[in-house]
Design a protein around this motif. Structure first.
Motif, PDB file in Angstrom:
ATOM      1  N   UNK A   1      47.207  65.432  59.397  1.00  0.00           N
ATOM      2  CA  UNK A   1      48.085  64.383  59.886  1.00  0.00           C
ATOM      3  C   UNK A   1      49.501  64.859  59.600  1.00  0.00           C
ATOM      4  N   UNK A   2      50.381  64.721  60.568  1.00  0.00           N
ATOM      5  CA  UNK A   2      51.700  65.346  60.478  1.00  0.00           C
ATOM      6  C   UNK A   2      52.807  64.302  60.504  1.00  0.00           C
ATOM      7  N   UNK A   3      53.770  64.452  59.621  1.00  0.00           N
ATOM      8  CA  UNK A   3      54.884  63.517  59.554  1.00  0.00           C
ATOM      9  C   UNK A   3      56.206  64.229  59.413  1.00  0.00           C
ATOM     10  N   UNK A   4      57.245  63.613  59.937  1.00  0.00           N
ATOM     11  CA  UNK A   4      58.584  64.147  59.796  1.00  0.00           C
ATOM     12  C   UNK A   4      59.555  63.034  59.470  1.00  0.00           C
ATOM     13  N   UNK A   5      60.565  63.367  58.683  1.00  0.00           N
ATOM     14  CA  UNK A   5      61.574  62.393  58.268  1.00  0.00           C
ATOM     15  C   UNK A   5      62.939  63.053  58.382  1.00  0.00           C
ATOM     16  N   UNK A   6      63.864  62.409  59.109  1.00  0.00           N
ATOM     17  CA  UNK A   6      65.248  62.858  59.089  1.00  0.00           C
ATOM     18  C   UNK A   6      65.709  63.515  60.367  1.00  0.00           C
ATOM     19  N   UNK A   7      66.490  64.571  60.201  1.00  0.00           N
ATOM     20  CA  UNK A   7      67.197  65.212  61.303  1.00  0.00           C
ATOM     21  C   UNK A   7      66.224  65.957  62.219  1.00  0.00           C
ATOM     22  N   UNK A   8      66.370  65.754  63.541  1.00  0.00           N
ATOM     23  CA  UNK A   8      65.576  66.439  64.544  1.00  0.00           C
ATOM     24  C   UNK A   8      66.407  67.521  65.232  1.00  0.00           C
TER      25      UNK A   8
ATOM     26  N   UNK B   1      66.719  67.810  70.854  1.00  0.00           N
ATOM     27  CA  UNK B   1      66.735  67.158  72.159  1.00  0.00           C
ATOM     28  C   UNK B   1      66.174  65.748  72.085  1.00  0.00           C
ATOM     29  N   UNK B   2      66.394  64.986  73.158  1.00  0.00           N
ATOM     30  CA  UNK B   2      66.057  63.565  73.133  1.00  0.00           C
ATOM     31  C   UNK B   2      65.158  63.115  74.282  1.00  0.00           C
ATOM     32  N   UNK B   3      64.742  64.027  75.166  1.00  0.00           N
ATOM     33  CA  UNK B   3      63.876  63.596  76.260  1.00  0.00           C
ATOM     34  C   UNK B   3      62.491  63.247  75.722  1.00  0.00           C
ATOM     35  N   UNK B   4      61.688  62.609  76.556  1.00  0.00           N
ATOM     36  CA  UNK B   4      60.335  62.237  76.132  1.00  0.00           C
ATOM     37  C   UNK B   4      59.533  63.458  75.701  1.00  0.00           C
ATOM     38  N   UNK B   5      59.658  64.572  76.440  1.00  0.00           N
ATOM     39  CA  UNK B   5      58.913  65.783  76.091  1.00  0.00           C
ATOM     40  C   UNK B   5      59.463  66.474  74.849  1.00  0.00           C
ATOM     41  N   UNK B   6      60.715  66.182  74.498  1.00  0.00           N
ATOM     42  CA  UNK B   6      61.321  66.789  73.312  1.00  0.00           C
ATOM     43  C   UNK B   6      61.190  65.918  72.074  1.00  0.00           C
ATOM     44  N   UNK B   7      60.675  64.732  72.228  1.00  0.00           N
ATOM     45  CA  UNK B   7      60.550  63.814  71.097  1.00  0.00           C
ATOM     46  C   UNK B   7      59.575  64.386  70.070  1.00  0.00           C
ATOM     47  N   UNK B   8      59.829  64.191  68.778  1.00  0.00           N
ATOM     48  CA  UNK B   8      58.904  64.713  67.765  1.00  0.00           C
ATOM     49  C   UNK B   8      57.452  64.308  67.991  1.00  0.00           C
ATOM     50  N   UNK B   9      57.217  63.083  68.479  1.00  0.00           N
ATOM     51  CA  UNK B   9      55.845  62.657  68.728  1.00  0.00           C
ATOM     52  C   UNK B   9      55.174  63.499  69.806  1.00  0.00           C
ATOM     53  N   UNK B  10      55.976  64.082  70.718  1.00  0.00           N
ATOM     54  CA  UNK B  10      55.423  64.948  71.760  1.00  0.00           C
ATOM     55  C   UNK B  10      55.355  66.399  71.309  1.00  0.00           C
ATOM     56  N   UNK B  11      55.886  66.681  70.115  1.00  0.00           N
ATOM     57  CA  UNK B  11      55.964  68.050  69.611  1.00  0.00           C
ATOM     58  C   UNK B  11      55.084  68.255  68.372  1.00  0.00           C
TER      59      UNK B  11
END
Length: 439
Positions: free
Chosen positions: A104-111, A114-124
């Motif tokens: 299970x993967x989590x991220x907190x903070x600076x990304x 990019x901000x498109x749907x395909x660049x969103x952390x949830x899509x990555x």
């Protein structure tokens, strides 16, 4: 075959623009960092650790993908966060590769990817992501009294910098309200992820914004760092150093709370914890001594960073390793720890597990490469053993780092054959770079 029970939890903590000499364990005298010092002393600390670029965006793109960013055309920071041609293209990341290993993967903070749907952390590859998509964020909510209405209510359109630094805080794809100092908010989010994900192996990327500009910290913390007591550094004002010190201290305190929660949840014996900065410290705030240069520079002060790792039961406490490694090795090693195949995944780093445990004392890398231009121009760095060659604008500089860590003596004229062989090797490596993504 590694079973789920054998797979370690993996936490990577990344600071933003932290100076090489700004932790106690690296020699800092004016900013106490007891929790990071303790973590470093409980594991293995590196003195020749590098990132893949001397500024935030490409360096983080390299780390997140495990690949040299020039090989997929990522050459500069995202300047316009809503431009779909800027940022990370849709591709595998360390998070998505670990998902395939049952994490299970989590991220907190600076990304900052990019901000498109395909660049969103949830899509990555991130199952759970808390905070902001830009290259930074103001450290207090925008209606905080210290801003005196600069952002709320808005009096005029924002420039690119503040457009980046005033994007909403999000949890996955939904904006959330926040009330406290940003570093504390990030720490609390990281702790929540830990509490909610103890049943299966996890990967957590703690991507702190500190101590990146703007210089902001709680007044009671700044008061702990009187300007007159701060280290005197060329080009750094005592006031800036004071606030910067408070920011580093707040980050260290937050990391202490995060690590205490790892202990309290009974996870310490099976959790690997890495720490590093995304690039060298800023010239106006940081102490990069004894290195030359700072953030943005191809000298050691731009690309060599503090880095250490604690691998319980595997690494000796207090070990200091001097051979060159790179942030790309974190992804490759983590994937190998999880049971994956770094080479099969196309990662450019190396699995350095045997080096960490000192089962092998052989240096992980004989040669390291950087492409440092913000476009496809032939500018970069090659380190071969103790020799380092900087190539830019048809000029070259050669240094012997073992004898000249401060890069004061250019040896290019003395060793022309060495320059030629190293430059030829770098040009061969750089030949397959890709066109810029934002063309």
């Amino acid at each position: 075959m590694i079973t789920a029970a054998q797979k370690p939890n993996i936490i990577v903590i990344m600071a933003d623009d932290l100076g090489y000499n700004d932790l106690g364990v690296y020699g800092c005298k004016d900013i106490p960092t007891p929790h990071l010092d303790k973590l470093a002393k409980e594991g293995v600390r590196f003195t020749s650790a590098y990132v893949t670029w001397p500024m935030c965006g490409p360096s983080r793109a390299g780390f997140l993908t495990g690949k040299h960013q020039s090989k997929f055309g990522y050459y500069k920071n995202v300047s316009a966060p809503f431009d779909p041609q800027q940022g990370l293209p849709k591709m595998e990341t360390i998070a998505s590769l670990l998902q395939k290993q049952g994490y299970v993967t989590g991220g907190v903070g600076k990304w900052h990817m990019g901000t498109t749907n395909d660049q969103h952390p949830n899509a990555m590859g991130f199952d759970d992501w808390f905070d902001f998509l830009g290259g930074g964020l103001m450290y207090f909510p925008l209606d905080h009294p210290s801003y005196k209405g600069r952002f709320s209510p808005m009096k005029k359109p924002l420039n690119h910098k503040y457009l980046q630094h005033t994007l909403p805080v999000i949890h996955n794809r939904k904006p959330v309200q926040w009330e406290q100092y940003l570093t504390r908010e990030l720490t609390d989010a990281g702790i929540r992820f830990l509490v909610e994900n103890t049943e299966k192996p996890f990967f957590l990327f703690m991507s702190y914004n500190a101590p990146h500009l703007d210089l902001e910290a709680p007044q009671q913390t700044i008061a702990k760092f009187p300007p007159k007591k701060m280290s005197k550094l060329p080009g750094v004002s005592p006031k800036s150093r004071s606030i910067y010190g408070a920011m580093v201290y707040e980050m260290d305190q937050g990391i202490g709370k995060l690590l205490a929660k790892v202990d309290a949840l009974g996870l310490s014996d099976n959790t690997v914890i890495w720490f590093l900065s995304d690039n060298g410290g800023m010239r106006k705030t940081s102490d990069n001594r004894p290195l030359r240069g700072a953030k943005g520079s191809s000298y050691e002060g731009g690309i060599r960073v503090p880095m250490f790792v604690k691998w319980p039961g595997k690494t000796a406490s207090g070990k200091v390793l001097t051979d060159a490694i790179t942030s790309l090795d974190i992804g490759a090693t983590s994937l190998a720890m999880a049971g994956g195949q770094p080479q099969q995944a196309g990662l450019h780093g190396k699995d350095i597990r045997s080096y960490l445990t000192q089962e092998s004392t052989q240096a992980p890398h004989q040669t390291l490469y950087w492409h440092t231009a913000r476009n496809m121009d032939p500018e970069g760095v090659i380190r071969e053993g103790d020799f380092k060659l900087i190539i830019r604008n048809n000029r070259v500089e050669l240094y012997h780092l073992k004898d000249d860590l401060g890069e004061k003596h250019n040896l290019a004229a003395k060793y022309p054959e060495k320059v030629q062989s190293m430059k030829a090797r770098w040009l061969e490596w750089d030949n397959d770079k890709k066109p810029p993504l934002d063309r």
